[in-house]
Design a protein around this motif. Structure first.
Motif, short mmCIF file in Angstrom:
data_model
loop_
_atom_site.label_atom_id
_atom_site.label_comp_id
_atom_site.label_asym_id
_atom_site.label_seq_id
_atom_site.Cartn_x
_atom_site.Cartn_y
_atom_site.Cartn_z
N ASP A 250 40.65 6.47 -31.30
CA ASP A 250 41.27 6.61 -32.62
C ASP A 250 41.51 5.25 -33.26
OD1 ASP A 250 41.73 9.56 -32.81
OD2 ASP A 250 42.81 9.18 -30.95
N TRP A 251 41.96 4.28 -32.43
CA TRP A 251 42.32 2.96 -32.98
C TRP A 251 41.84 1.84 -32.09
CZ3 TRP A 251 43.88 3.11 -37.79
CH2 TRP A 251 44.52 4.26 -38.25
N LEU A 252 41.16 0.90 -32.70
CA LEU A 252 40.78 -0.33 -32.00
C LEU A 252 41.85 -1.38 -32.36
CD1 LEU A 252 38.70 -2.03 -30.40
CD2 LEU A 252 37.53 -2.46 -32.56
N ILE A 253 42.48 -1.93 -31.33
CA ILE A 253 43.54 -2.93 -31.58
C ILE A 253 43.17 -4.21 -30.82
CG2 ILE A 253 46.03 -3.38 -31.60
CD1 ILE A 253 46.54 -0.41 -31.46
N PRO A 254 42.31 -5.03 -31.41
CA PRO A 254 41.87 -6.26 -30.73
C PRO A 254 42.84 -7.40 -30.96
CG PRO A 254 40.34 -5.59 -32.49
CD PRO A 254 41.63 -4.87 -32.70
N GLU A 274 38.51 1.31 -41.06
CA GLU A 274 39.77 2.07 -41.23
C GLU A 274 40.41 2.39 -39.89
OE1 GLU A 274 36.68 3.88 -42.59
OE2 GLU A 274 36.95 2.06 -43.81
N ARG A 275 39.63 2.26 -38.81
CA ARG A 275 40.20 2.55 -37.48
C ARG A 275 40.47 1.28 -36.68
NH1 ARG A 275 35.88 6.47 -35.90
NH2 ARG A 275 36.31 5.78 -33.79
N VAL A 276 40.45 0.14 -37.36
CA VAL A 276 40.76 -1.14 -36.70
C VAL A 276 42.11 -1.64 -37.23
CG1 VAL A 276 39.97 -3.49 -36.25
CG2 VAL A 276 38.30 -1.65 -36.60
N ILE A 277 43.03 -1.91 -36.34
CA ILE A 277 44.35 -2.41 -36.77
C ILE A 277 44.24 -3.93 -36.99
CG2 ILE A 277 46.79 -2.68 -36.17
CD1 ILE A 277 45.95 0.27 -36.56
N VAL A 278 44.63 -4.35 -38.18
CA VAL A 278 44.56 -5.78 -38.54
C VAL A 278 45.95 -6.23 -39.00
CG1 VAL A 278 43.50 -7.49 -40.06
CG2 VAL A 278 42.14 -5.55 -39.26
N THR A 279 46.51 -7.20 -38.28
CA THR A 279 47.80 -7.76 -38.69
C THR A 279 47.75 -9.29 -38.76
OG1 THR A 279 48.56 -7.71 -36.38
CG2 THR A 279 49.20 -5.85 -37.77
N GLN A 313 42.49 -4.88 -26.89
CA GLN A 313 41.55 -5.88 -26.38
C GLN A 313 42.08 -7.30 -26.55
OE1 GLN A 313 37.63 -4.67 -28.35
NE2 GLN A 313 37.16 -4.91 -26.18
N GLY A 314 41.93 -8.08 -25.49
CA GLY A 314 42.33 -9.48 -25.55
C GLY A 314 41.14 -10.38 -25.28
N VAL A 315 41.18 -11.58 -25.85
CA VAL A 315 40.15 -12.59 -25.58
C VAL A 315 40.75 -13.96 -25.86
CG1 VAL A 315 39.19 -12.38 -27.93
CG2 VAL A 315 37.78 -13.34 -26.10
N GLY A 316 40.43 -14.93 -25.02
CA GLY A 316 41.00 -16.24 -25.28
C GLY A 316 40.63 -17.28 -24.23
N GLY A 318 40.13 -19.85 -21.25
CA GLY A 318 39.91 -19.57 -19.82
C GLY A 318 38.46 -19.79 -19.40
N PHE A 319 37.52 -19.11 -20.02
CA PHE A 319 37.60 -18.09 -21.04
C PHE A 319 38.00 -16.76 -20.40
CE2 PHE A 319 35.79 -15.96 -24.86
CZ PHE A 319 36.31 -16.79 -25.82
N THR A 320 38.86 -15.97 -21.06
CA THR A 320 39.31 -14.72 -20.47
C THR A 320 39.12 -13.60 -21.49
OG1 THR A 320 41.51 -15.20 -21.31
CG2 THR A 320 41.09 -15.75 -19.00
N TRP A 321 38.96 -12.38 -21.00
CA TRP A 321 38.92 -11.24 -21.90
C TRP A 321 39.20 -9.96 -21.12
CZ3 TRP A 321 34.69 -13.98 -20.26
CH2 TRP A 321 33.65 -13.28 -19.65
N GLY A 322 39.48 -8.89 -21.84
CA GLY A 322 39.74 -7.63 -21.17
C GLY A 322 40.12 -6.54 -22.15
N SER A 323 40.12 -5.30 -21.64
CA SER A 323 40.41 -4.13 -22.47
C SER A 323 41.30 -3.15 -21.71
CB SER A 323 39.11 -3.39 -22.83
OG SER A 323 38.24 -4.22 -23.54
N VAL A 324 42.17 -2.49 -22.44
CA VAL A 324 42.97 -1.40 -21.90
C VAL A 324 42.81 -0.20 -22.82
CG1 VAL A 324 45.31 -0.57 -21.39
CG2 VAL A 324 44.69 -2.91 -20.82
N LEU A 325 42.44 0.93 -22.22
CA LEU A 325 42.28 2.16 -22.98
C LEU A 325 43.49 3.03 -22.66
CD1 LEU A 325 40.02 3.41 -24.76
CD2 LEU A 325 39.09 4.41 -22.68
N ALA A 326 44.21 3.47 -23.69
CA ALA A 326 45.45 4.22 -23.41
C ALA A 326 45.61 5.40 -24.35
CB ALA A 326 46.65 3.29 -23.55
N LYS A 327 46.13 6.48 -23.80
CA LYS A 327 46.51 7.62 -24.63
C LYS A 327 48.00 7.43 -24.94
CE LYS A 327 44.80 12.23 -24.98
NZ LYS A 327 43.71 11.75 -25.76
N MET A 328 48.33 7.51 -26.21
CA MET A 328 49.72 7.25 -26.60
C MET A 328 50.56 8.51 -26.42
SD MET A 328 49.61 4.09 -27.32
CE MET A 328 51.25 3.88 -27.98
#
Ligand code: ACO
Length: 328
Positions: A250-254, A274-279, A313-316, A318-328
């Motif tokens: 439903d939502w991609l929160i990178p 519209e399904r990507v959260i941008v702040t 999703q995180g990236v930064g 190191g280089f490091t990165w990763g994803s967590v998929l969660a049902k709210m």
């Protein structure tokens, strides 16, 4: 779904941004006084950033983290006494030691809770959340506080316009609780230590003084390319592991580094914007704080609802990165 398993659910979230807001125009005016040229137009066009929150001198990462933690506890309807684990993701800790997590533990009064920091730069929150999920699934924690908090303004070279316009300070937090239902469905973490040079703050405290370079240095274009490539791969992998289609997210929160990175990523993943959260426009890149800040904003404004599937999703560095998929 295996009903005999314990899962970790995100039971609440909270955030905290320092009061002082610095617009691009205000920052450009400040830098101009030192002979450094930049503009709102350049910053918006290249990054999508419009403003950042900057902590006043003396305001620490643990102070921001404590406020975000309190909001998350309140949102989850639990008290500090319920918390048995605190993980703070930060690259700008108050001290070499004790950990920032220990300082937060004392501040909120979560007596006896295990507390430690995770250092994975802008992937820190995703690393910390995955770690806390593992504790909960293994039965070693029933209520964990996971915080991303940074005062990146302290490690910026304010004479380097290529980096100093990109970052801000802030904190975000979630409460993870043990549950029979998911919860966090899948997670995956990666690193490539051969890429340290493209993003680093290669300084240290030793022999009573700062050794090396205490400021953040970045090869912006290399980071840009790496970020889009690894986030794309990681999103596909975590969905494959969970057995769900990307179109069911439903939502991609990178990680909120740059609107252009988010746009490229969305296009690669065929994810409608519209399904990507941008702040990032409102708080710039807050490193480990950016993902929980974005998640909290989207929960509070009603976009992310109970039952939705979110991909964090995180990236930064190191280089490091990763994803967590969660049902709210
Ligand atoms: N204002 C005005 N001009 C600037 C500024 C600024 N703040 N910064 C750089 N410039 C100039 C450069 O000096 C250069 O001038 P020149 O052509 O006369 O030499 C010109 O702009 C182009 O510079 P580039 O570095 O090539 O600009 P680019 O289009 O690559 O944009 C940016 C730079 C925004 C850093 C981009 O590379 C980027 O977004 N990279 C991703 C990095 C990122 O988001 N990092 C965050 C940390 S990592 C993470 O969170 C994953």
């Amino acid at each position: 779904m295996d009903r005999t398993m314990t899962y970790a659910v995100i039971a609440g979230s909270g955030s905290f941004l320092p009061e002082r807001v610095v617009s691009n125009d205000a920052l450009a005016a400040e830098l101009a006084e030192r002979g450094i040229e930049t503009s709102d137009q350049w910053i918006v066009e290249r990054t999508g950033i419009r403003q950042r929150h900057l902590a006043e001198r003396g305001v620490t990462t643990s102070a921001l983290a404590t406020q975000a933690a309190r909001h998350a506890l309140e949102d989850a309807g639990v008290t500090a006494a319920d918390v048995d684990l605190i993980i703070v993701a930060t690259s700008t800790p108050d001290f070499v030691f004790p950990s920032t997590a220990c300082l937060v533990q004392a501040e909120i009064g979560a007596k006896g809770a295990a507390a430690f920091d995770v250092q994975a730069v802008c992937s820190g929150f995703v690393y910390a959340l995955t770690t806390a999920d593992s504790f909960v699934r293994a039965g070693r924690s029933k209520c964990a506080l996971v915080i991303g908090a940074e005062v990146f303004s302290r490690i910026l070279d304010w004479n380097d316009r290529g980096t100093c316009v990109l970052f801000g300070d802030g904190a975000g937090a979630v409460v993870l609780k043990a549950s029979d239902e998911p919860g966090i469905i899948a997670a995956q973490l990666n690193a490539d230590g051969s890429q340290t040079h493209i993003l680093c703050a290669a300084g240290n405290v030793a022999y009573g003084e700062v050794t090396g370079d205490p400021f953040l240095r970045m090869d912006g274009q290399a980071v840009f390319k790496q970020a889009v490539t690894v986030l794309d791969k990681s999103a596909r992998k975590v969905c494959e592991d969970a057995g769900i289609a990307l179109s069911d997210v439903d939502w991609l929160i990178p990680h909120q580094a740059n609107v252009r990175i988010l746009n490229f990523l969305a296009r690669k993943l065929d994810m409608p914007l519209e399904r990507v959260i941008v702040t990032v426009d409102t708080h710039a890149n807050t490193s480990a704080a950016s993902v929980p800040l974005a998640l909290d904003a989207a929960r509070r404004d009603g976009r992310v609802k109970a039952g939705h599937t979110v991909l964090l999703q995180g990236v930064g560095g190191g280089f490091t990165w990763g994803s967590v998929l969660a049902k709210m």
